[in-house]
Design an enzyme around this catalytic site. Structure first.
Site, short mmCIF file in Angstrom:
data_model
loop_
_atom_site.label_atom_id
_atom_site.label_comp_id
_atom_site.label_asym_id
_atom_site.label_seq_id
_atom_site.Cartn_x
_atom_site.Cartn_y
_atom_site.Cartn_z
CG HIS A 164 -8.52 15.66 1.48
ND1 HIS A 164 -7.49 16.53 1.65
CD2 HIS A 164 -8.77 15.14 2.72
CE1 HIS A 164 -7.10 16.55 2.92
NE2 HIS A 164 -7.88 15.72 3.60
CG ASN B 239 -3.80 17.40 6.06
OD1 ASN B 239 -4.18 17.07 4.93
ND2 ASN B 239 -4.52 17.20 7.15
CE1 TYR C 119 -7.02 7.73 5.38
CE2 TYR C 119 -6.70 8.84 3.29
CZ TYR C 119 -6.76 8.88 4.67
OH TYR C 119 -6.59 10.06 5.32
FE1 HDE Z 1 -7.83 11.53 5.42
N1 HDE Z 1 -9.21 10.63 4.22
N2 HDE Z 1 -8.70 10.75 7.07
N3 HDE Z 1 -6.55 12.56 6.65
N4 HDE Z 1 -6.97 12.34 3.84
C1 HDE Z 1 -9.28 10.69 2.89
O1 HDE Z 1 -9.64 8.84 1.44
C2 HDE Z 1 -9.62 9.78 7.06
C3 HDE Z 1 -6.48 12.49 8.01
C4 HDE Z 1 -5.87 13.12 3.82
O2 HDE Z 1 -5.47 13.33 -2.51
C5 HDE Z 1 -10.30 9.74 2.31
O3 HDE Z 1 -9.54 8.31 -0.77
C6 HDE Z 1 -9.92 9.35 8.42
C7 HDE Z 1 -5.27 13.05 8.50
C8 HDE Z 1 -5.58 13.55 2.47
O4 HDE Z 1 -6.79 11.61 -2.72
C9 HDE Z 1 -10.85 9.03 3.55
C10 HDE Z 1 -9.14 10.14 9.22
C11 HDE Z 1 -4.61 13.50 7.39
C12 HDE Z 1 -6.57 12.97 1.68
C13 HDE Z 1 -10.06 9.66 4.67
C14 HDE Z 1 -8.37 11.02 8.37
C15 HDE Z 1 -5.42 13.18 6.25
C16 HDE Z 1 -7.42 12.22 2.55
C17 HDE Z 1 -11.32 10.43 1.42
C18 HDE Z 1 -9.08 10.13 10.73
C19 HDE Z 1 -3.27 14.23 7.32
C20 HDE Z 1 -6.74 13.13 0.19
C21 HDE Z 1 -11.04 9.96 0.00
C22 HDE Z 1 -8.64 8.90 11.27
C23 HDE Z 1 -2.17 13.44 7.83
C24 HDE Z 1 -6.01 12.08 -0.58
C25 HDE Z 1 -10.01 8.96 0.14
C26 HDE Z 1 -6.10 12.36 -2.06
C27 HDE Z 1 -8.51 11.47 2.12
C28 HDE Z 1 -10.21 9.27 5.94
C29 HDE Z 1 -7.50 11.99 8.89
C30 HDE Z 1 -5.03 13.52 4.93
C31 HDE Z 1 -12.35 9.13 3.77
C32 HDE Z 1 -10.89 8.28 8.81
C33 HDE Z 1 -4.81 13.13 9.95
C34 HDE Z 1 -4.45 14.45 2.02
O5 HDE Z 1 -10.58 7.67 3.51
#
Ligand code: HDE
Length: 718
Positions: free
Chosen positions: A107, A180, A394
């Site tokens: 993202h 999402n 996060y």
């Molecule tokens: Fe994320 N995700 N994610 N994700 N995600 C990040 O956090 C992660 C997941 C989502 O506008 C990171 O600060 C893991 C689902 C959005 O700044 C990180 C898993 C959904 C955004 C991270 C998921 C999301 C992130 C990268 C599996 C939808 C952007 C930078 C367990 C419900 C937020 C940060 C923004 C961002 C990890 C799965 C949505 C790496 C480990 C499911 C919208 O922490």
């Protein structure tokens, strides 16, 4: 030899007030308005020196030392070496060297805006959360939309999932809904997240492709991980090609819990629904948008918000009990499953409006830190193993991305309600905590204390399983919902999905990976598998992998379609009118009026940016030059030309492409007689969407939708 000139502060600089501590070094727009351009000089090398004065404060170093010359570094002689002594140069360059922070691992590319959320229906029966019970209350929000795979400098319109994150600054602390634009996810367990992300990102040895899933490593992982199949269906649908960030849904994905005053729990899924309706582009259009405007979505959001046309979403919930969940044909704790609206209807409870573009992209959009673990009293997590893993990730990533444990003090991240605790020190501590007590309990000073209204977790009884690295059997059905999604789509949407699969798999060089995917598709829909196999030129269907659970036929869910979810209005959409010298101004005015009356933004495109001399001698200004303003930037187009201009532009590729692409992207086209040669050169065949330029009513009606019937006549879809 000329002597060294550092253009000493002139009398004018004396008038420039030093900024107060509160003002810092910032220059406000109003200050610039008062900028006295006459207070400038030129140095011996001809370089410009602008002096402080009027509204412009004195420029200083970060230590507050006034700067007399921001054009020349300190040199031993005019043509000699630069001196290390130049602390002004060194400070400026050193700061610049450190102006980037690590980009988000996923993202990374995003656009964000401020706004507010207003509750319209209380959930007091289910929760104590004030943000969900105090009807009419306004909660400030900051929302960020993102692509997933590409870097922060990548394009806005790849085929990709979009992040939909909302930080609600509630009176009980920050609540982050980090979702999402797709209600399910690729994987069931957080431990697979690094794998799927490594697979989709550019391949590590070659560094490409950027922001694209169409390559071997992604499909290899997918082929070996059948739980991805449902989300793959969504990713291959037009949902991943949004027309605008303002026209996409947002989903919290996981089940959460609402808790009432007695601690009783109700499960909840959160949905954001765009007031403009849902609309996507077609694939060829998305590809051409990457060339036309890398910032297509960011610019669209910026222009709509700064233009006062504020995007808005309804917040809706699906509420269900533990008993309801037991009756579902799937496990709601599995993030690869959705709850069809037909099974648990949506209740609209509020509205979010985005009405203020950030003042600074880095300070706000880049530094904002969302975290699904940020929730407020009255809301709790479910045991979804994907959500559980996210609760750790996060904060962990933000500690390194934002440089230390105090990033919650950055204005965009700080709660807007009072907050206090005994956490202290660390990198970038911006506050100056007072007193000798930084612990609790304490009797020496009045420090922060617990409250009975504070956060409480649901007292969930443990289930009767055993500890272990096990996947629940209820998670084993990987195909039924993929099948539900595909079969619930309209015919054009199914064709787009089949074509998307053919496109993506055609980019996969490893034959056994292509075959494995077609194998999985047979569990989803035999017709889909055959179409993709044909599209890939396979002589026979490859073998089907064994399914852990045989798919079932769930009741179809028409709510999963998007093709008929465009609102019957041009609100939020753009119309382009192509003119050249000699065009009829009345026809242009009538078209503009009709489109604007229906809510559209109208832009005039001409071969020259200076505009066109119209048939009545008046000059029509242009908003865009033809070659730089292709028709992909519009939802519908009109071509109004004199007979001479029509003949001329029929030989201009940019004009011919303009109409050919609009036609190919299923858009309405209004044209007058003079434009006919251009239409002929573009191979445009008259249909319901091609109307006479004087038929403004017909044009608006056709522009409100896409000409789906046209598609099979001009594209060989799989
Ligand atoms: Fe994320 N995700 N994610 N994700 N995600 C990040 O956090 C992660 C997941 C989502 O506008 C990171 O600060 C893991 C689902 C959005 O700044 C990180 C898993 C959904 C955004 C991270 C998921 C999301 C992130 C990268 C599996 C939808 C952007 C930078 C367990 C419900 C937020 C940060 C923004 C961002 C990890 C799965 C949505 C790496 C480990 C499911 C919208 O922490």
């Amino acid at each position: 030899m000329a002597s060294i000139t550092t253009a000493p502060p002139s009398a004018a600089s004396g008038e420039g007030a030093r900024p107060s501590a509160a003002e810092g070094n910032s220059v406000k727009r109003s200050d610039l308005d008062g900028n006295d351009m006459s207070a400038t000089t030129r140095g011996d090398g001809g370089e410009l020196h602008q002096r402080a004065g009027g509204g412009c404060p004195v420029m200083t170093t970060n230590q507050g030392i006034p700067v007399s010359d921001n054009q020349n570094s300190l040199r031993a002689t005019p043509r000699g070496p630069t001196l290390l002594e130049d602390f002004i140069l060194r400070e400026k360059i050193t700061h610049f060297d450190h102006e980037r922070i690590p980009e988000r691992i996923v993202h990374a590319r995003g656009s964000a805006a401020h706004g507010h959320f207003q509750l319209t229906k209380s959930l007091a029966q289910y929760t104590t959360a004030r943000v969900l019970t105090e009807v009419g209350n306004t909660t400030p929000v900051f929302a960020r939309f993102s692509t997933v795979a590409g870097g922060s400098g990548s394009v806005d319109t790849p085929r990709d999932v979009r992040g939909f994150s909302v930080k609600l600054y509630t009176s009980e602390g920050n609540w982050d809904l980090v979702g999402n634009n797709i209600p399910v996810f690729f994987i069931q367990d957080a431990i697979k997240f690094p794998d799927i992300i490594h697979a989709v990102k550019m391949e590590p040895d070659r560094g490409f492709p950027q922001a694209a899933s169409a390559h071997d490593t992604f499909w290899d992982f997918v082929s070996l991980t059948p739980e991805t199949m449902h989300m793959i269906m969504w990713a291959m649908s037009d949902r991943t090609l949004p027309r605008s960030l303002r026209m996409m849904e947002g989903f919290g994905v996981h089940s959460f819990r609402l808790l009432d005053a007695d601690g009783r729990s109700t499960f909840v899924k959160f949905h954001w629904r765009p007031e403009l309706g849902i609309q996507s582009t077609v694939w060829d259009e998305a590809l051409k948008l990457q060339h036309a405007d890398n910032d297509f979505h960011r610019r669209d959001l910026f222009e709509s918000i700064t233009g006062g046309d504020f995007p808005a979403w309804e917040l809706a919930v699906q509420l269900f009990s533990e008993e309801d969940a037991e009756g579902f044909e799937f496990d709601h704790l599995d993030s690869t499953k959705l709850i069809p609206e037909e099974l648990v209807p949506l209740t609209v409870i509020g509205r979010m409006v985005l009405d203020r573009w950030p003042d600074n992209f880095f300070a706000e959009t880049e530094q904002v830190a969302y975290c699904p673990a940020n929730i407020v009293p009255g809301i709790d997590f479910s045991n979804d193993p994907l959500l559980q893993g996210r609760l750790h990730s996060y904060l962990d990533t933000q500690l390194s991305r934002l440089g230390g444990p105090n990033f919650h003090q950055i204005p965009v991240n700080a709660p807007k309600c009072p907050f206090a605790n005994n956490q202290r020190d660390g990198h970038m501590q911006m506050q100056v905590p007072k007193g000798r007590v930084a612990y609790e309990p304490s009797s020496l000073e009045d420090g922060p204390r617990e409250t009975a209204d504070g956060y409480r977790s649901h007292a969930t009884p443990p289930d009767d399983g055993v500890k272990g690295r096990v996947r629940a059997e209820s998670f084993a059905d990987h195909y039924s919902q993929a099948r539900l999604f595909f079969r619930s789509q309209s015919a054009p949407e199914q064709a787009h999905m089949a074509s998307a699969l053919v496109f993506e798999l055609s980019k996969v060089e490893t034959v056994h990976v292509r075959e494995a995917i077609v194998g999985h598709l047979q569990h989803i829909d035999a017709g889909l598998a055959q179409r993709v196999a044909d599209g890939l030129g396979m002589d026979a269907l490859p073998p089907k992998p064994e399914a852990a659970v045989a798919p079932i036929d769930m009741a179809l869910s028409p709510a999963l379609r998007i093709i008929d979810r465009m609102k019957p209005t041009l609100k939020g959409r753009a119309v382009g009118i192509l003119v050249h010298d000699g065009s009829n101004p009345d026809v242009v005015t009538q078209l503009r009026k009709a489109a604007e009356a229906d809510g559209a933004t109208v832009k005039i495109v001409a071969p020259k940016i200076g505009g066109a001399k119209m048939s009545d001698g008046s000059r029509q200004a242009a908003d865009g030059q033809l070659a730089g303003t292709p028709s992909v930037l519009f939802d519908a187009v009109a071509v109004v030309l004199s007979a001479d201009a029509g003949m001329l532009l029929a030989k201009e590729a940019a004009a011919v492409d303009w109409v050919r692409d609009a036609f190919g992207h299923l858009k309405a086209i209004a044209a007058d007689a003079g434009a006919q040669p251009v239409l002929d050169a573009g191979g445009i065949v008259a249909d319901e969407g091609v109307v006479d330029a004087k038929d403004t009513k017909g044009f608006v009606a056709a522009a409100r939708t896409r000409q789906w019937k046209r598609e099979p006549t001009l594209r060989m879809l799989a």
